[in-house]
Design a protein around this motif. Structure first.
Motif, PDB file in Angstrom:
ATOM      1  N   VAL A  19     -17.932   8.081  29.501  1.00  0.00           N
ATOM      2  CA  VAL A  19     -18.774   8.538  30.612  1.00  0.00           C
ATOM      3  C   VAL A  19     -19.322   7.342  31.374  1.00  0.00           C
ATOM      4  CG1 VAL A  19     -20.742   9.965  31.295  1.00  0.00           C
ATOM      5  CG2 VAL A  19     -19.510  10.499  29.190  1.00  0.00           C
ATOM      6  N   TYR A  20     -19.296   7.443  32.715  1.00  0.00           N
ATOM      7  CA  TYR A  20     -19.895   6.414  33.569  1.00  0.00           C
ATOM      8  C   TYR A  20     -20.774   7.099  34.625  1.00  0.00           C
ATOM      9  CZ  TYR A  20     -16.732   2.877  31.684  1.00  0.00           C
ATOM     10  OH  TYR A  20     -16.073   2.018  30.855  1.00  0.00           O
ATOM     11  N   LEU A  21     -21.938   6.524  34.851  1.00  0.00           N
ATOM     12  CA  LEU A  21     -22.816   6.948  35.939  1.00  0.00           C
ATOM     13  C   LEU A  21     -23.028   5.743  36.854  1.00  0.00           C
ATOM     14  CD1 LEU A  21     -24.841   8.779  37.419  1.00  0.00           C
ATOM     15  CD2 LEU A  21     -26.578   8.057  35.762  1.00  0.00           C
ATOM     16  N   VAL A  22     -22.558   5.856  38.104  1.00  0.00           N
ATOM     17  CA  VAL A  22     -22.725   4.787  39.085  1.00  0.00           C
ATOM     18  C   VAL A  22     -23.723   5.288  40.130  1.00  0.00           C
ATOM     19  CG1 VAL A  22     -21.598   3.264  40.735  1.00  0.00           C
ATOM     20  CG2 VAL A  22     -20.347   4.052  38.706  1.00  0.00           C
ATOM     21  N   SER A  23     -24.871   4.633  40.235  1.00  0.00           N
ATOM     22  CA  SER A  23     -25.922   5.094  41.142  1.00  0.00           C
ATOM     23  C   SER A  23     -26.386   3.956  42.038  1.00  0.00           C
ATOM     24  CB  SER A  23     -27.115   5.633  40.335  1.00  0.00           C
ATOM     25  OG  SER A  23     -27.657   4.620  39.502  1.00  0.00           O
ATOM     26  N   GLY A  24     -26.847   4.302  43.233  1.00  0.00           N
ATOM     27  CA  GLY A  24     -27.356   3.287  44.151  1.00  0.00           C
ATOM     28  C   GLY A  24     -27.106   3.656  45.597  1.00  0.00           C
ATOM     29  N   SER A 122     -35.854   9.422  34.047  1.00  0.00           N
ATOM     30  CA  SER A 122     -36.416  10.070  32.852  1.00  0.00           C
ATOM     31  C   SER A 122     -35.669  11.346  32.479  1.00  0.00           C
ATOM     32  CB  SER A 122     -37.895  10.407  33.088  1.00  0.00           C
ATOM     33  OG  SER A 122     -38.635   9.241  33.398  1.00  0.00           O
ATOM     34  N   ALA A 123     -34.719  11.765  33.318  1.00  0.00           N
ATOM     35  CA  ALA A 123     -33.984  13.002  33.044  1.00  0.00           C
ATOM     36  C   ALA A 123     -33.187  12.878  31.749  1.00  0.00           C
ATOM     37  CB  ALA A 123     -33.054  13.329  34.209  1.00  0.00           C
ATOM     38  N   ALA A 124     -33.111  13.982  31.018  1.00  0.00           N
ATOM     39  CA  ALA A 124     -32.450  13.959  29.706  1.00  0.00           C
ATOM     40  C   ALA A 124     -30.975  13.598  29.826  1.00  0.00           C
ATOM     41  CB  ALA A 124     -32.618  15.319  29.033  1.00  0.00           C
ATOM     42  N   TRP A 125     -30.315  14.101  30.881  1.00  0.00           N
ATOM     43  CA  TRP A 125     -28.880  13.832  30.990  1.00  0.00           C
ATOM     44  C   TRP A 125     -28.600  12.375  31.336  1.00  0.00           C
ATOM     45  CZ3 TRP A 125     -26.593  12.240  35.571  1.00  0.00           C
ATOM     46  CH2 TRP A 125     -27.315  12.428  36.750  1.00  0.00           C
ATOM     47  N   VAL A 126     -29.497  11.745  32.103  1.00  0.00           N
ATOM     48  CA  VAL A 126     -29.327  10.327  32.419  1.00  0.00           C
ATOM     49  C   VAL A 126     -29.511   9.480  31.165  1.00  0.00           C
ATOM     50  CG1 VAL A 126     -30.262   8.372  33.722  1.00  0.00           C
ATOM     51  CG2 VAL A 126     -30.015  10.599  34.833  1.00  0.00           C
ATOM     52  N   GLY A 133     -22.523   6.590  26.963  1.00  0.00           N
ATOM     53  CA  GLY A 133     -21.630   6.002  27.959  1.00  0.00           C
ATOM     54  C   GLY A 133     -22.229   4.774  28.610  1.00  0.00           C
ATOM     55  N   VAL A 134     -21.968   4.629  29.913  1.00  0.00           N
ATOM     56  CA  VAL A 134     -22.405   3.437  30.641  1.00  0.00           C
ATOM     57  C   VAL A 134     -23.069   3.861  31.950  1.00  0.00           C
ATOM     58  CG1 VAL A 134     -21.635   1.351  31.844  1.00  0.00           C
ATOM     59  CG2 VAL A 134     -20.594   1.992  29.659  1.00  0.00           C
ATOM     60  N   SER A 135     -24.224   3.297  32.222  1.00  0.00           N
ATOM     61  CA  SER A 135     -24.928   3.502  33.485  1.00  0.00           C
ATOM     62  C   SER A 135     -24.879   2.209  34.293  1.00  0.00           C
ATOM     63  CB  SER A 135     -26.385   3.909  33.227  1.00  0.00           C
ATOM     64  OG  SER A 135     -27.113   3.968  34.439  1.00  0.00           O
ATOM     65  N   VAL A 136     -24.412   2.308  35.536  1.00  0.00           N
ATOM     66  CA  VAL A 136     -24.359   1.154  36.439  1.00  0.00           C
ATOM     67  C   VAL A 136     -25.285   1.448  37.619  1.00  0.00           C
ATOM     68  CG1 VAL A 136     -22.908  -0.391  37.789  1.00  0.00           C
ATOM     69  CG2 VAL A 136     -21.949   0.789  35.787  1.00  0.00           C
ATOM     70  N   GLN A 137     -26.435   0.799  37.650  1.00  0.00           N
ATOM     71  CA  GLN A 137     -27.355   0.966  38.768  1.00  0.00           C
ATOM     72  C   GLN A 137     -27.094  -0.145  39.795  1.00  0.00           C
ATOM     73  OE1 GLN A 137     -31.514   2.084  37.980  1.00  0.00           O
ATOM     74  NE2 GLN A 137     -30.999   2.206  35.795  1.00  0.00           N
ATOM     75  N   VAL A 138     -26.698   0.257  40.986  1.00  0.00           N
ATOM     76  CA  VAL A 138     -26.376  -0.698  42.043  1.00  0.00           C
ATOM     77  C   VAL A 138     -27.624  -0.952  42.878  1.00  0.00           C
ATOM     78  CG1 VAL A 138     -25.020  -1.070  44.125  1.00  0.00           C
ATOM     79  CG2 VAL A 138     -23.964   0.024  42.135  1.00  0.00           C
ATOM     80  N   TRP A 139     -27.984  -2.211  43.009  1.00  0.00           N
ATOM     81  CA  TRP A 139     -29.171  -2.584  43.753  1.00  0.00           C
ATOM     82  C   TRP A 139     -28.775  -3.346  45.016  1.00  0.00           C
ATOM     83  CZ3 TRP A 139     -33.366  -0.347  41.738  1.00  0.00           C
ATOM     84  CH2 TRP A 139     -33.365  -0.047  40.376  1.00  0.00           C
ATOM     85  N   ASP A 140     -29.597  -3.221  46.064  1.00  0.00           N
ATOM     86  CA  ASP A 140     -29.410  -4.068  47.235  1.00  0.00           C
ATOM     87  C   ASP A 140     -29.570  -5.527  46.809  1.00  0.00           C
ATOM     88  OD1 ASP A 140     -29.065  -1.900  48.880  1.00  0.00           O
ATOM     89  OD2 ASP A 140     -31.184  -1.772  49.431  1.00  0.00           O
ATOM     90  N   LEU A 141     -28.722  -6.387  47.338  1.00  0.00           N
ATOM     91  CA  LEU A 141     -28.758  -7.793  46.950  1.00  0.00           C
ATOM     92  C   LEU A 141     -29.889  -8.533  47.657  1.00  0.00           C
ATOM     93  CD1 LEU A 141     -24.948  -8.685  47.038  1.00  0.00           C
ATOM     94  CD2 LEU A 141     -26.298  -7.846  45.114  1.00  0.00           C
ATOM     95  N   SER A 142     -30.487  -9.486  46.956  1.00  0.00           N
ATOM     96  CA  SER A 142     -31.477 -10.364  47.578  1.00  0.00           C
ATOM     97  C   SER A 142     -30.739 -11.334  48.511  1.00  0.00           C
ATOM     98  CB  SER A 142     -32.216 -11.162  46.501  1.00  0.00           C
ATOM     99  OG  SER A 142     -31.343 -12.100  45.898  1.00  0.00           O
TER     100      SER A 142
END
Length: 342
Positions: A19-24, A122-126, A133-142
């Protein structure tokens, strides 16, 4: 586990999670991270793919069905779930929790969504995805990270920029990574592997330093007929390549048509929006509302004629340059949703 976007390639070289979660909200990084996961999955035999676009009318039963369905020819399958927000709702949370509790061995779940807010984190599924699995949080770059990112991309493209060249391009794109990729592609065509200075980039940029086809697209989406006319005049004075301008008009026409068709069929436009800078999202959605009853046959006929005219072929071809620019202006004004007399 959590993995940064710039670590995903290294992670995928060693393992492939279920499982992968890609967010941002930074579209290029989200897109490229998801593409890397899809490519790695395909290399491991997950050759089939189901795309599930989650909107207000989405039935989460589709996830149950996809998870339990047998793959064609017994191949393994990637479930590509695209959410407009990180809010899954009651039925979505239940479906995701069930999937994560009973991970099918012949499936990989790839989820994409916008930035995770405090409630979503804080969601249970996250939290469950971070466990199994793996969570990838994409952030705006400095600014410093953007500078390093552009330097790396330029070198990967085969360019040889000096420090000032990298700094100049970074300042010009102002954090817009999609724009940076487009500029790098242009520089590759013009300079190849030759050493490059800031002056070289300035010379390329100066050709369109006042306006570009992207400014024109935003003016059309903003329904600003006066600005559309002004930008077209400047582009003509700067001898902008007409095939590029005709391509841009046609591309926006296809996006608007697809977007309106999705709205009529209660389908999501998330895939279209992910291809655009975030600042253009509201403009595009507003444009869809006023273009719902557009005369699409006329618009596509005009676009086809423009394409023929630019190549000097087809019926009623005009070889007079001014006629071609007049026809491009006509299409641009129609796409802006305004009367040609404005």
């Amino acid at each position: 586990m959590q993995v940064r976007a710039d670590q995903i390639e290294e992670h995928l070289r060693h393992t492939l999670a279920s499982v992968y979660l890609v967010s941002g909200d930074e579209p290029l990084q989200v897109m490229e991270t998801a593409d890397a996961i899809r490519k790695a999955a395909a290399s491991k035999g997950f050759s089939e793919r189901d795309v599930l676009t989650v909107d207000a009318q989405f039935d989460w039963g589709a996830l149950y069905d996809a998870a339990g369905a047998l793959s064609l020819f017994a191949d393994k399958k990637l479930l590509d779930v695209r959410m407009t927000t990180c809010k899954a709702g009651v039925s979505g949370t239940k479906a995701l929790q069930h999937y994560l509790d009973y991970l099918p061995p012949d499936k990989i779940l790839l989820m994409q969504c916008g930035r995770l807010d405090k409630a979503c984190k804080s969601a249970a599924w996250v939290k469950k995805i971070e466990q199994v699995g793996v969570s990838v949080q994409v952030w705006d770059l400095s600014p410093a990270q953007t500078l390093a990112w552009i330097a790396r991309r330029m070198k990967q493209a085969g360019l040889q920029p000096d420090t000032e060249a990298v700094r100049y391009l970074t300042e010009r794109v102002e954090g817009n990574l999609l724009a940076a990729v487009q500029e790098i592609g242009k520089l590759v065509l013009l300079y190849g592997s030759r050493p490059m200075t800031a002056a070289n980039i300035m010379a390329v940029v100066s050709d369109n330093s006042r306006f570009s086809v992207f400014d024109l697209a935003e003016a059309m989406l903003s329904q600003d007929a006066r600005r559309v006319r002004h930008i077209m005049q400047v582009l003509q004075e700067e001898d902008t390549a007409t095939p590029l301008l005709i391509w841009a008009l046609g591309d926006l026409l296809r996006q608007l048509y697809t977007g309106c068709d999705n709205v009529r069929n209660n389908a999501s436009n998330q895939a279209l929006l992910m291809r655009m800078p975030k600042t253009r999202h509201n403009l595009f959605q507003n444009a869809l509302r006023r273009m719902m009853n557009a005369d699409w046959d006329r618009l596509f006929t005009l676009a086809a004629h423009l394409d023929q005219h630019s190549k000097g072929v087809g019926i009623d071809v005009s070889r007079h340059p001014q006629r071609l620019w007049d026809e491009m202006l006509t299409l641009a004004l129609l796409l802006s949703g305004r009367s040609l007399s404005v």
